[in-house]
Design an enzyme around this catalytic site. Structure first.
Site, mmCIF file in Angstrom:
data_model
loop_
_atom_site.group_PDB
_atom_site.id
_atom_site.type_symbol
_atom_site.label_atom_id
_atom_site.label_comp_id
_atom_site.label_asym_id
_atom_site.label_seq_id
_atom_site.Cartn_x
_atom_site.Cartn_y
_atom_site.Cartn_z
ATOM 1 N N HIS A 195 0.712 -1.191 -0.093
ATOM 2 C CA HIS A 195 0.645 -0.149 -0.166
ATOM 3 C C HIS A 195 0.752 1.344 0.328
ATOM 4 C CE1 HIS A 195 -3.964 2.133 1.584
ATOM 5 N NE2 HIS A 195 -3.339 3.280 0.841
ATOM 6 N N GLY A 234 -1.838 11.743 6.104
ATOM 7 C CA GLY A 234 -1.396 10.762 5.536
ATOM 8 C C GLY A 234 0.456 11.281 5.779
ATOM 9 N N HIS A 294 -10.846 0.253 1.355
ATOM 10 C CA HIS A 294 -10.439 1.041 2.317
ATOM 11 C C HIS A 294 -12.052 1.857 3.256
ATOM 12 C CE1 HIS A 294 -8.575 5.712 3.417
ATOM 13 N NE2 HIS A 294 -10.214 5.579 4.534
ATOM 14 N N HIS A 314 3.648 14.011 1.353
ATOM 15 C CA HIS A 314 2.260 15.290 1.619
ATOM 16 C C HIS A 314 3.458 15.909 1.404
ATOM 17 C CE1 HIS A 314 -1.231 14.212 1.116
ATOM 18 N NE2 HIS A 314 -1.831 13.178 1.989
ATOM 19 N N HIS A 340 1.536 5.081 -1.619
ATOM 20 C CA HIS A 340 0.604 6.499 -3.053
ATOM 21 C C HIS A 340 2.672 6.904 -3.454
ATOM 22 C CE1 HIS A 340 -3.236 6.231 -1.376
ATOM 23 N NE2 HIS A 340 -2.199 5.710 -0.889
ATOM 24 N N ASP A 356 1.339 2.632 3.285
ATOM 25 C CA ASP A 356 0.133 3.983 3.287
ATOM 26 C C ASP A 356 1.239 4.418 3.146
ATOM 27 O OD1 ASP A 356 -1.752 4.745 2.277
ATOM 28 O OD2 ASP A 356 -3.064 5.346 4.659
HETATM 29 C C1 NCD Z 1 -3.204 8.770 1.211
HETATM 30 C C2 NCD Z 1 -3.388 10.269 0.701
HETATM 31 O O1 NCD Z 1 -2.416 10.889 0.939
HETATM 32 O O2 NCD Z 1 -2.962 9.809 -0.350
HETATM 33 N N1 NCD Z 1 -3.891 9.230 3.006
HETATM 34 C C3 NCD Z 1 -3.482 8.715 3.951
HETATM 35 O O3 NCD Z 1 -4.321 9.319 5.039
HETATM 36 N N2 NCD Z 1 -3.739 7.242 4.397
HETATM 37 C C4 NCD Z 1 -4.654 8.671 0.912
HETATM 38 C C5 NCD Z 1 -5.080 6.846 1.502
HETATM 39 O O4 NCD Z 1 -5.127 6.121 1.658
HETATM 40 O O5 NCD Z 1 -6.951 6.949 2.018
HETATM 41 ZN ZN ZN Z 2 -4.125 4.820 1.311
#
Ligand code: NCD
Ligand code: ZN
Length: 412
Positions: A70, A308, A191, A297, A72, A293
């Site tokens: 997981h 996140g 999710h 940012h 991003h 995850d």
């Molecule tokens: C994730 C993101 O910023 O991509 N943020 C988070 O708080 N986990 C998105 C997500 O997984 O919901």
């Molecule tokens: Zn996520």
């Protein structure tokens, strides 16, 4: 069929890893590893040092390459946050050889064209990247991109896309597999926070997650596809999953941080109380895998409430430190970070060290102590909620398809 999007690293070089303790069939054995054409070809003592490259792993443990199910990695219009190239470097630095990339990109990975673009981005990345396609009333697009993603991701945490939409999506998958428009059964990652309950009670209320997981578990069989619950944050959630056909993951931040432990602690699902967090550890045997995850940012965005944390470069050190502290065994770590992710997400020839398997390997030094510092990160975001934490046990080398992408702590 020609698979033009296959981004797996393709290297013909030979590599040997000597003098380490190799995890094979649930235990560590003293052995050398011979690698040719990206695959493990030899596993025995005293291999000759006759290859292009030799790593001396004396005093270290060699475990299967870590799979982070997981992450991003952004890219496209959010390249200022992270790209496939920088995110892959962060993964390599964190001892991770394969990442599953989630579809909340900008533009979102919910169309064939975006999936195709992202597939092209994989070429320059130094770890394996597998894509998940987004599901949100985009059924005709799913039929176009379905064959070309590793799995699907459903967010049910908005009022406009919650229980009913999940139900419809599961029906869609079942029907289109039965009528052969979708050729392969693939995992659906959910999710699980209930968008309608979030609206009513606020996201902080645990009921949003607990009820969502109960709802998903009631529907799970309906799609005919395996269903995986992302980032569970409550012990109740873990218990529900254990009693169902679902699988689930937990993130390091939900294991190591309670609400308020970090100034910018916003994340979805939210951090919980210390009591719940410790209960999550007690329930670790009910949880299938650990995933980061990774959500890169900028700090400015965090100050404005973005949710996140970057997690690729801290996940394995935090977990190895926990092994050293006796919170879980190394065997359980390997199960949760290598073997089970490979099984759940159908990553063939990964997750184990065996002849013929992909040469994705992580070399760890269980004795080395470091301080986690954002400044040392290879990802674009140089901050972490674990800033200054002292850990014992770190990855020193990451091998992906026989190629050394981190050697002695340095990403190459
Ligand atoms: C994730 C993101 O910023 O991509 N943020 C988070 O708080 N986990 C998105 C997500 O997984 O919901
Ligand atoms: Zn996520």
């Amino acid at each position: 069929m020609k698979i033009w999007w296959d981004g797996n690293i393709n290297i013909n070089m030979e590599l040997k890893i000597k003098n380490g303790k190799v995890y094979q069939k649930n235990r560590f054995v003293a052995a050398d590893i011979g690698i040719e054409k990206g695959r493990i070809t030899k596993l025995k003592k005293n291999l000759p040092r006759d290859s292009d490259e030799v790593i001396n792993a004396k005093g270290k443990y060699i475990i299967p390459g870590i799979i982070d199910a997981h992450v991003h990695l952004r890219d496209l219009e959010q390249s200022y946050k992270e790209t496939f190239v920088t995110g892959a470097k962060a993964a390599a630095h964190g001892g991770i050889s394969t990442v599953l990339c989630m579809p909340n990109t900008l533009p979102p990975a919910t169309t064939f064209n975006v999936i195709k673009k992202l597939n092209e981005r994989k070429k320059d990345a130094c770890v394996n990247i597998e894509l998940f396609g987004g599901v949100e009333n985009n059924f005709s697009e799913i039929l176009r991109f379905g064959d070309f993603v590793r799995g699907y991701k459903i967010y049910m945490d908005t009022k406009s896309f919650s229980r009913n939409s999940l139900n419809e999506s599961f029906n869609f998958f079942r029907e289109n597999y039965e009528n052969k428009k979708l050729k392969l059964v693939k995992p659906i990652a959910v999710h699980a926070e209930d968008g309608e309950l979030i609206e009513k009670f606020g996201r902080e209320n645990k009921i949003c997650e607990i009820e969502a997981i109960k709802f998903v578990s009631g529907l799970a069989g309906k799609s005919g596809f395996p269903v995986h619950v992302c980032h569970i944050s409550t012990p109740e959630g873990a218990e529900t999953v254990k009693k169902s056909d679902l699988t689930c993951e937990v993130t390091p931040h939900h294991l190591f941080l309670s609400k308020g432990d970090y100034e910018y602690d916003n994340v979805n699902p939210p951090l919980r109380t210390k009591h719940d967090r410790l209960k999550l550890w007690e329930n670790l045997n009910k949880i299938d895998i650990i995933a980061s995850d990774h959500a890169p940012h900028t700090l400015e965005e965090k100050e404005q409430g973005a949710s996140g944390f970057p997690g690729l470069e801290t996940m394995l050190p935090l977990m190895l430190d926990s092994v050293n502290k006796g919170r879980l065994t190394i065997r359980r770590l390997i199960e949760m970070m290598c073997e089970r992710p490979a099984e759940i997400f159908n990553l063939k020839n990964k997750g184990k060290i065996e002849i013929g398997f992909d040469a994705d390997l992580t070399i760890v030094d269980m004795k080395r102590q470091v301080k986690l510092l954002g400044d040392n990160f290879c990802g674009k975001q140089k901050w972490t909620p674990f800033e200054g934490w002292k850990v014992k046990g770190i990855p020193t080398d990451t091998v992906v398809g026989g190629k050394v992408v981190m050697g002695d702590g340095e990403v190459v």
